[in-house]
Enzyme design. Structure first.
Site, short mmCIF file in Angstrom:
data_model
loop_
_atom_site.label_atom_id
_atom_site.label_comp_id
_atom_site.label_asym_id
_atom_site.label_seq_id
_atom_site.Cartn_x
_atom_site.Cartn_y
_atom_site.Cartn_z
N ARG A 52 -9.14 4.35 8.34
CA ARG A 52 -10.12 5.40 8.09
C ARG A 52 -11.54 5.14 8.59
O ARG A 52 -12.17 6.07 9.11
CB ARG A 52 -10.11 5.76 6.59
CG ARG A 52 -8.83 6.49 6.19
CD ARG A 52 -8.61 6.49 4.70
NE ARG A 52 -8.26 5.16 4.21
CZ ARG A 52 -7.98 4.90 2.94
NH1 ARG A 52 -8.01 5.85 2.04
NH2 ARG A 52 -7.65 3.66 2.57
N ASP A 69 15.21 -2.13 0.88
CA ASP A 69 16.50 -1.55 0.50
C ASP A 69 17.54 -2.66 0.51
O ASP A 69 17.20 -3.83 0.71
CB ASP A 69 16.86 -0.42 1.49
CG ASP A 69 17.67 0.70 0.84
OD1 ASP A 69 18.61 0.37 0.08
OD2 ASP A 69 17.39 1.88 1.10
N ARG A 96 -12.87 -3.92 5.68
CA ARG A 96 -13.90 -2.89 5.60
C ARG A 96 -15.24 -3.43 6.09
O ARG A 96 -15.74 -4.42 5.55
CB ARG A 96 -14.10 -2.45 4.14
CG ARG A 96 -13.01 -1.54 3.63
CD ARG A 96 -13.16 -0.16 4.27
NE ARG A 96 -12.13 0.76 3.84
CZ ARG A 96 -10.95 0.91 4.43
NH1 ARG A 96 -10.61 0.19 5.47
NH2 ARG A 96 -10.08 1.80 3.98
N ASP A 140 4.90 0.64 10.90
CA ASP A 140 4.65 0.19 9.52
C ASP A 140 5.42 1.06 8.54
O ASP A 140 4.84 1.95 7.91
CB ASP A 140 3.12 0.26 9.30
CG ASP A 140 2.71 -0.06 7.87
OD1 ASP A 140 3.46 -0.77 7.18
OD2 ASP A 140 1.62 0.39 7.47
N LYS A 166 7.52 -0.34 6.19
CA LYS A 166 7.69 -1.14 4.95
C LYS A 166 9.07 -0.95 4.33
O LYS A 166 9.20 -0.50 3.18
CB LYS A 166 6.61 -0.77 3.94
CG LYS A 166 5.19 -1.06 4.40
CD LYS A 166 4.19 -0.84 3.27
CE LYS A 166 2.78 -1.12 3.67
NZ LYS A 166 2.21 -0.15 4.62
N THR A 211 -2.71 -4.33 -0.53
CA THR A 211 -4.15 -4.62 -0.73
C THR A 211 -4.83 -3.60 -1.64
O THR A 211 -6.00 -3.75 -1.96
CB THR A 211 -4.88 -4.65 0.63
OG1 THR A 211 -4.52 -3.49 1.37
CG2 THR A 211 -4.51 -5.87 1.43
N LYS A 236 -1.08 1.48 14.87
CA LYS A 236 -0.10 1.40 13.80
C LYS A 236 0.37 2.79 13.40
O LYS A 236 -0.44 3.68 13.13
CB LYS A 236 -0.72 0.69 12.58
CG LYS A 236 0.28 0.47 11.45
CD LYS A 236 -0.32 -0.37 10.35
CE LYS A 236 -1.14 0.41 9.36
NZ LYS A 236 -0.39 1.43 8.62
O1 C5P Z 1 -7.61 3.45 6.27
P1 C5P Z 1 -7.37 2.01 5.98
O2 C5P Z 1 -8.22 1.07 6.82
O3 C5P Z 1 -7.43 1.67 4.51
O4 C5P Z 1 -5.88 1.79 6.46
C1 C5P Z 1 -5.18 0.61 6.24
C2 C5P Z 1 -3.79 0.80 6.72
O5 C5P Z 1 -3.06 -0.36 6.42
C3 C5P Z 1 -3.04 1.97 6.12
O6 C5P Z 1 -2.29 2.57 7.16
C4 C5P Z 1 -2.10 1.36 5.10
O7 C5P Z 1 -0.86 2.03 5.04
C5 C5P Z 1 -1.90 -0.03 5.67
N1 C5P Z 1 -1.73 -1.05 4.65
C6 C5P Z 1 -0.72 -1.94 4.78
N2 C5P Z 1 -0.53 -2.91 3.83
C7 C5P Z 1 -1.37 -3.02 2.83
C8 C5P Z 1 -2.44 -2.14 2.72
C9 C5P Z 1 -2.59 -1.14 3.66
O8 C5P Z 1 0.03 -1.90 5.72
N3 C5P Z 1 -1.21 -4.02 1.98
#
Ligand code: C5P
Length: 241
Positions: free
Chosen positions: A216, A65, A186, A60, A62, A124, A33
Site C-alpha cells: 500500500r 491443506d 513501513r 502469495d 499461502k 505480521t 507479488k
Molecule cells: O500493503 P502492505 O505493504 O501491508 O502489503 C503487505 C503484503 O504482504 C500484503 O500483500 C500481504 O498479503 C502480505 N503479507 C504476507 N505475510 C505477512 C503479512 C503480509 O505475505 N505476514
C-alpha cells in the site's frame, strides 16, 4: 541496495489496475507479488501476464491443506511460471515435504528451475498479545517463528516469510543461506494500517532481509514510481548494502 530486493505487492481486485502499477514501475522494479485478491479475481493469467513482461512473480497464496492437496496446488502454481510460491509452515512437515516434491517434479517435467518455496511463519498483522491469546499459548511469538522456520528448512523449503523483527533469530537458527522475505515494512512516513510487527525498509535490509515486500505505501501513492525510488534511496542512505 539492488532494486532486485524490493517486491511490490499488487493487492488489486482487477488485472487492469495491477497492470497500470507494473507499467508505472517499468524498468525499476523487478519483482511483483500476486496474492489471494488478484489471483482470485484474474486467475493464472495474472501471473502469465507479468511473466511475459519479463517480471518475476511471487505467487502469495499461502497454501495450507492436507499434503496431497498442497502438492497439487504447488504443481499448478509452478506451471503458471511463478518464481516464488508459499505455504503456511503450520501446515506441518509432511505438507511442506509434499510441496517440495511436487515442485521438483513439475520443474523437471517443464524443464524450468524449481520456483523458490517459502514457509509463512506468523503473519505480521499479529502481535505478541493476540498471538498468545488466539493460540492459547504462553510461548513467545519470536520462538514460534524460529521454530516454524527451522521446520520449513528441515522440510526442504528455500526460506520463510517473517516479520523484520525476527530476522536475527531466524538467521541464528537457519543460517545465512536461508531466504528471509519480510512484509511488515513501513517507511516512517507511511500508515501502518493492519500491520503490527513492523520496521522501516532500511532497518529490514540492515537486519539481513533478502527481500522486502511493500504494498500500500507504493500502490496507494499518487506517484508509485517516485515513492518506490524514495524508499530505495532511503535504504541506500542508511546502509552500505
Ligand atoms: O500493503 P502492505 O505493504 O501491508 O502489503 C503487505 C503484503 O504482504 C500484503 O500483500 C500481504 O498479503 C502480505 N503479507 C504476507 N505475510 C505477512 C503479512 C503480509 O505475505 N505476514
Amino acid at each position: 541496495m539492488s532494486n532486485g530486493k524490493l517486491i511490490v505487492a499488487l493487492d488489486f481486485d482487477n488485472l487492469h489496475s495491477a497492470n497500470q502499477t507494473v507499467s508505472q514501475l517499468r524498468g525499476f522494479v523487478e519483482w511483483f507479488k500476486i496474492g489471494g485478491q488478484l489471483f482470485t479475481a484474474a486467475g493464472p493469467t495474472s501471473v502469465e501476464t507479468f511473466r511475459n513482461l519479463g517480471k518475476k512473480v511471487f505467487l502469495d497464496l499461502k497454501f495450507h491443506d492436507i499434503p496431497n492437496t498442497v502438492a497439487g496446488a504447488v504443481a499448478a502454481a509452478a506451471k503458471t511460471g511463478a518464481n516464488m510460491i508459499n505455504m503456511h509452515a503450520s501446515g506441518g512437515l509432511e505438507m511442506m515435504r509434499a510441496a517440495c516434491e511436487a515442485a521438483d517434479m513439475q520443474a523437471d517435467a517443464l524443464e524450468i528451475p524449481r520456483p523458490l518455496l517459502l514457509g509463512v511463519t506468523i503473519l505480521t498483522s499479529i502481535d505478541e498479545r493476540s498471538f498468545q491469546r488466539d493460540f492459547d499459548t504462553k510461548r513467545k511469538l519470536r520462538d514460534q517463528v524460529a521454530y516454524l522456520a527451522e521446520l520449513s528448512q528441515q522440510a526442504g523449503l528455500d526460506g520463510v516469510v517473517a516479520s523484520p523483527l525476527e530476522i536475527e533469530i531466524v538467521r541464528r537458527v537457519c543460517g545465512e543461506r536461508f531466504l528471509i522475505v519480510t512484509p511488515g515494512v513501513r517507511p516512517r512516513w507511511a500508515a501502518a494500517g493492519d500491520q503490527r510487527r513492523i520496521r522501516t525498509p532500511s532497518e529490514a535490509i540492515e537486519a539481513g532481509a533478502d527481500y522486502i515486500v511493500i504494498g500500500r505505501p507504493i500502490t496507494g501513492a499518487d506517484n508509485p514510481r517516485e515513492t518506490a525510488e524514495n524508499i530505495l534511496q532511503e535504504i541506500r542512505d542508511h546502509s552500505d548494502l
